[in-house]
Enzyme design. Structure first.
Site, PDB file in Angstrom:
ATOM      1  CE1 TYR A   1     -65.998 -94.385  10.698  1.00 57.68           C
ATOM      2  CE2 TYR A   1     -63.716 -94.055  11.360  1.00 57.68           C
ATOM      3  CZ  TYR A   1     -64.971 -93.551  11.063  1.00 57.68           C
ATOM      4  OH  TYR A   1     -65.206 -92.202  11.155  1.00 57.68           O
TER       5      TYR A   1
ATOM      6  CG  HIS B   1     -71.535 -87.295   6.262  1.00 57.59           C
ATOM      7  ND1 HIS B   1     -72.031 -86.842   7.462  1.00 57.59           N
ATOM      8  CD2 HIS B   1     -71.246 -86.177   5.536  1.00 57.59           C
ATOM      9  CE1 HIS B   1     -72.048 -85.515   7.468  1.00 57.59           C
ATOM     10  NE2 HIS B   1     -71.594 -85.090   6.306  1.00 57.59           N
TER      11      HIS B   1
HETATM   12  P1  NAD Z   1     -75.291 -85.842  16.196  1.00 59.11           P
HETATM   13  O1  NAD Z   1     -74.801 -86.991  17.014  1.00 59.11           O
HETATM   14  O2  NAD Z   1     -74.471 -84.610  16.143  1.00 59.11           O
HETATM   15  O3  NAD Z   1     -76.736 -85.382  16.719  1.00 59.11           O
HETATM   16  C1  NAD Z   1     -77.791 -86.259  16.862  1.00 59.11           C
HETATM   17  C2  NAD Z   1     -79.074 -85.478  17.102  1.00 59.11           C
HETATM   18  O4  NAD Z   1     -80.134 -86.415  17.215  1.00 59.11           O
HETATM   19  C3  NAD Z   1     -79.066 -84.628  18.393  1.00 59.11           C
HETATM   20  O5  NAD Z   1     -79.557 -83.335  18.121  1.00 59.11           O
HETATM   21  C4  NAD Z   1     -80.042 -85.385  19.323  1.00 59.11           C
HETATM   22  O6  NAD Z   1     -80.804 -84.506  20.126  1.00 59.11           O
HETATM   23  C5  NAD Z   1     -80.943 -86.070  18.312  1.00 59.11           C
HETATM   24  N1  NAD Z   1     -81.534 -87.314  18.817  1.00 59.11           N
HETATM   25  C6  NAD Z   1     -80.988 -88.227  19.667  1.00 59.11           C
HETATM   26  N2  NAD Z   1     -81.854 -89.231  19.875  1.00 59.11           N
HETATM   27  C7  NAD Z   1     -82.959 -88.952  19.147  1.00 59.11           C
HETATM   28  C8  NAD Z   1     -84.207 -89.608  18.961  1.00 59.11           C
HETATM   29  N3  NAD Z   1     -84.476 -90.764  19.566  1.00 59.11           N
HETATM   30  N4  NAD Z   1     -85.117 -89.044  18.132  1.00 59.11           N
HETATM   31  C9  NAD Z   1     -84.860 -87.852  17.515  1.00 59.11           C
HETATM   32  N5  NAD Z   1     -83.700 -87.193  17.669  1.00 59.11           N
HETATM   33  C10 NAD Z   1     -82.764 -87.736  18.468  1.00 59.11           C
HETATM   34  O7  NAD Z   1     -75.573 -86.409  14.762  1.00 59.11           O
HETATM   35  P2  NAD Z   1     -75.535 -85.727  13.356  1.00 59.11           P
HETATM   36  O8  NAD Z   1     -76.187 -84.385  13.422  1.00 59.11           O
HETATM   37  O9  NAD Z   1     -76.073 -86.745  12.424  1.00 59.11           O
HETATM   38  O10 NAD Z   1     -73.975 -85.477  13.041  1.00 59.11           O
HETATM   39  C11 NAD Z   1     -72.919 -86.294  13.480  1.00 59.11           C
HETATM   40  C12 NAD Z   1     -72.105 -86.987  12.415  1.00 59.11           C
HETATM   41  O11 NAD Z   1     -71.841 -88.305  12.890  1.00 59.11           O
HETATM   42  C13 NAD Z   1     -72.813 -87.188  11.111  1.00 59.11           C
HETATM   43  O12 NAD Z   1     -71.891 -87.058  10.110  1.00 59.11           O
HETATM   44  C14 NAD Z   1     -73.270 -88.638  11.151  1.00 59.11           C
HETATM   45  O13 NAD Z   1     -73.163 -89.256   9.896  1.00 59.11           O
HETATM   46  C15 NAD Z   1     -72.261 -89.322  12.018  1.00 59.11           C
HETATM   47  N6  NAD Z   1     -72.891 -90.441  12.766  1.00 59.11           N
HETATM   48  C16 NAD Z   1     -73.639 -91.377  12.103  1.00 59.11           C
HETATM   49  C17 NAD Z   1     -74.264 -92.401  12.795  1.00 59.11           C
HETATM   50  C18 NAD Z   1     -75.085 -93.415  12.029  1.00 59.11           C
HETATM   51  O14 NAD Z   1     -74.804 -93.695  10.862  1.00 59.11           O
HETATM   52  N7  NAD Z   1     -76.136 -93.996  12.607  1.00 59.11           N
HETATM   53  C19 NAD Z   1     -74.137 -92.468  14.190  1.00 59.11           C
HETATM   54  C20 NAD Z   1     -73.353 -91.498  14.835  1.00 59.11           C
HETATM   55  C21 NAD Z   1     -72.737 -90.484  14.116  1.00 59.11           C
END
Ligand code: NAD
Length: 238
Positions: free
Chosen positions: A56, A113
């Site tokens: 983290y 989250h």
């Molecule tokens: P996920 O990683 O499971 O899925 C991401 C989705 O985004 C996929 O379906 C993918 O096809 C799509 N994607 C990828 N690039 C894209 C783009 N350029 N434009 C549009 N769509 C795109 O993420 P999730 O569903 O948010 O769940 C995962 C968990 O991990 C959540 O709880 C999330 O909070 C956490 N997480 C958060 C972050 C962040 O804060 N930025 C990053 C990674 C994971």
């Protein structure tokens, strides 16, 4: 688009992908040889707190070097221009723990989250703004205990503010899911709740998500293209 007053927008890691923040699935579910699930559970924190804090600390440092992209900016514009009625009208529910919606200027954002830029003291239960590392067990600014953990919701923990989210889903005329895989519950179930309660539902994602079939309409492509075009459409039709 006529007749739409209340909009709920659910965002996931895909909305921040083009800002250079990896989605969990992008790395094949691995982080430095560890399965993502092995560093995102309360059990993992008990087993190896240093590993989890380091993971983290790295992600908290990384998000501070990233910038909001065109999708975050478009949603901030929609937030600013969409009418507020008794505090309702539009709500962005994000699964993301980054602060890119806020840095783009969005105000009506709810982090179900948690947030990378906050630390949670497990001794006094206070949340404090936090930008630096936690690995060396710094004292809690409120009580002084060396008991801070990232203020993020791990697998198996209860997401934040579910009552408010369900109330917004109940009143939604339109539910839009952006950049989320549909694999993580309870967020993955919001589309069915909203739809059962009468909302129109739209998915904007790079590819069909696991829950694509539940949406009335799905558009596939990068968020930086799909989201600004959709926001333009919604504001023009108002
Ligand atoms: P996920 O990683 O499971 O899925 C991401 C989705 O985004 C996929 O379906 C993918 O096809 C799509 N994607 C990828 N690039 C894209 C783009 N350029 N434009 C549009 N769509 C795109 O993420 P999730 O569903 O948010 O769940 C995962 C968990 O991990 C959540 O709880 C999330 O909070 C956490 N997480 C958060 C972050 C962040 O804060 N930025 C990053 C990674 C994971």
């Amino acid at each position: 688009m006529t007749g739409i007053r209340n909009i709920v927008i659910l965002t996931g890691a895909g909305v921040s992908a083009e800002s250079g923040i990896d989605t969990f699935r992008d790395g094949g579910g691995l982080w430095e040889q560890h399965r993502v699930e092995d560093v995102t559970t309360p059990e993992a924190f008990v087993r190896d707190p240093d590993l989890v804090q380091r993971f983290y600390d790295m992600r908290r440092a990384a998000i501070q070097t990233r910038e909001p992209n065109a999708a975050h900016h478009a949603l901030a514009r929609l937030d600013a221009e969409w009418p507020k009625e008794d505090g309702r009208g539009l709500l962005i529910v994000t699964q993301n723990v980054d602060d890119l919606h806020e840095r783009a200027g969005a105000n009506r954002v709810l982090h179900m989250h948690g947030e990378h830029l906050k630390a949670w003291c497990t001794a006094c239960d206070r949340r404090s703004p936090w930008r630096g590392p936690l690995l060396d067990r710094p004292p809690c600014p409120a009580c002084g205990a060396a008991a801070l953990r990232p203020d993020v919701v791990w697998f198996g923990e209860m997401p934040y503010r579910m009552d408010e989210i369900h109330e917004a889903l109940r009143e939604a005329d339109l539910f839009v899911s952006i950049g989320t895989s549909g694999a993580v519950y309870p967020a993955a179930g919001f589309v069915r709740t909203a739809r059962d309660l009468g909302a129109r539902t739209l998915e904007l994602n790079l590819e069909p998500s696991q829950g694509s079939r539940w949406f009335h309409e799905a558009r596939h492509g990068p968020a930086t293209e799909l989201v600004p075009a959709w926001v333009k459409e919604v504001l023009a039709a108002r």
